[in-house]
Design an enzyme around this catalytic site. Sequence first.
Site, PDB file in Angstrom:
ATOM      1  N   CYS A   1       2.360   1.698  -5.049  1.00  0.00           N
ATOM      2  CA  CYS A   1       2.210   0.231  -4.815  1.00  0.00           C
ATOM      3  C   CYS A   1       1.739  -0.554  -6.125  1.00  0.00           C
ATOM      4  CB  CYS A   1       1.183   0.034  -3.425  1.00  0.00           C
ATOM      5  SG  CYS A   1      -0.520   0.993  -3.718  1.00  0.00           S
TER       6      CYS A   1
ATOM      7  N   TYR B   1       0.843  -1.220  -0.020  1.00  0.00           N
ATOM      8  CA  TYR B   1       0.005  -0.033   0.031  1.00  0.00           C
ATOM      9  C   TYR B   1       0.819   1.379   0.006  1.00  0.00           C
ATOM     10  CZ  TYR B   1       0.907   0.670   5.028  1.00  0.00           C
ATOM     11  OH  TYR B   1       1.445   0.852   6.095  1.00  0.00           O
ATOM     12  N   CYS B   2       0.326   2.122  -0.431  1.00  0.00           N
ATOM     13  CA  CYS B   2       0.886   3.681  -0.509  1.00  0.00           C
ATOM     14  C   CYS B   2      -0.308   4.701  -0.218  1.00  0.00           C
ATOM     15  CB  CYS B   2       1.765   3.965  -1.658  1.00  0.00           C
ATOM     16  SG  CYS B   2       0.696   3.807  -3.329  1.00  0.00           S
ATOM     17  N   THR B   3       0.069   6.177  -0.787  1.00  0.00           N
ATOM     18  CA  THR B   3      -0.832   6.916  -0.104  1.00  0.00           C
ATOM     19  C   THR B   3      -1.968   7.036  -1.172  1.00  0.00           C
ATOM     20  OG1 THR B   3       0.971   8.335   0.256  1.00  0.00           O
ATOM     21  CG2 THR B   3      -1.392   9.705  -0.242  1.00  0.00           C
TER      22      THR B   3
ATOM     23  N   ILE C   1      -4.229   4.395   0.336  1.00  0.00           N
ATOM     24  CA  ILE C   1      -4.929   4.710   1.601  1.00  0.00           C
ATOM     25  C   ILE C   1      -5.976   5.542   1.490  1.00  0.00           C
ATOM     26  CG2 ILE C   1      -4.444   5.934   4.002  1.00  0.00           C
ATOM     27  CD1 ILE C   1      -1.158   5.111   3.468  1.00  0.00           C
TER      28      ILE C   1
END
Length: 312
Positions: A207, A200-202, A229
């Site tokens: 990701c 995961y990433c922002t 996210i």
Amino acid sequence: MMSNLCNRISKKELKKKILMNEESRIVVSFYKYFLIKNTKEYRDRIYQNFYKYNVLGRVYVSDEGINAQISIPVKFYFFVKNFLYNSDLELNNLFINKSLSNHKKAFWVLSVKIKKKIVNDGITNPLFNFKKVGIYIKSRQVNMMLSDRNVIFIDMRNSYEYEIGHFPNAIEIKSQTFREQLKKVIQIMHYAKNKKIVMYCTGGIRCEKASAWMHFNGFKYVYHLKNGILGYVHDANKNGLPILFQGSNFVFDNRMSEKISDKIISFCKQCDKPSDRYVNCNFNLCHLLFIQCKDCTIKFKKCCSKYCMQHL
């Protein structure tokens, strides 16, 4: 037609202008991997239309796609959205990630740049196919997988992002850049090629490419959060699900962060009190990004040390 498709006003003047303007703004981000044949023409078209609608923020264009974090006047939001949908056939289903908090202080200028890649990954292997990505998952699946001890969550953000907020027990790939992370993650996770991995990433852009990189390097079961996210939080709220992300989400604009949970998991670098408040050191020759509580901001005049404070 504008003769110079770039900003000619100083940041100081633009900041003053934005702060004096009372119009409401919405902060959004989006990305899409797709082939852009004429990056110069597409970049100029983006700039012209964003300028017309008083859009501020940062946009990267390359032959592999587009990546943007922008602030749009609410009254022009649907005009900008429709322009993007019609700017290329590949964007007619573009997902636009709305920020969790909107603030006119997010951006002061509009910057649209042509880059070699829309996210700097450092990958040079010509056999790598960034379209062979992992399996997208949404909030319900994320929450279920968080309770499964056989699933490994990997945070594909920088260390300073991870510090103020992350999913419980997520592995941090300590680094200051994404390209550095991609090198490290293969080495660190070598033992897990047959395990389920969630990345995961922002907002999803890092990701997504990281999941393709893991596949390319022999990892069999790779998942990643649909729209990152931000997408997870929006989807959980929409479906009445608990939000299991802890802390705040770092953002790359003047807001610095968005609060997701009431839990503060990071600490002031000067007094060690709980704080998730990032600032840049007030001493221009330093400009260090660090966590500082409000009390220490006053005490140290927004500086990271007594040395910097004495040299203001």
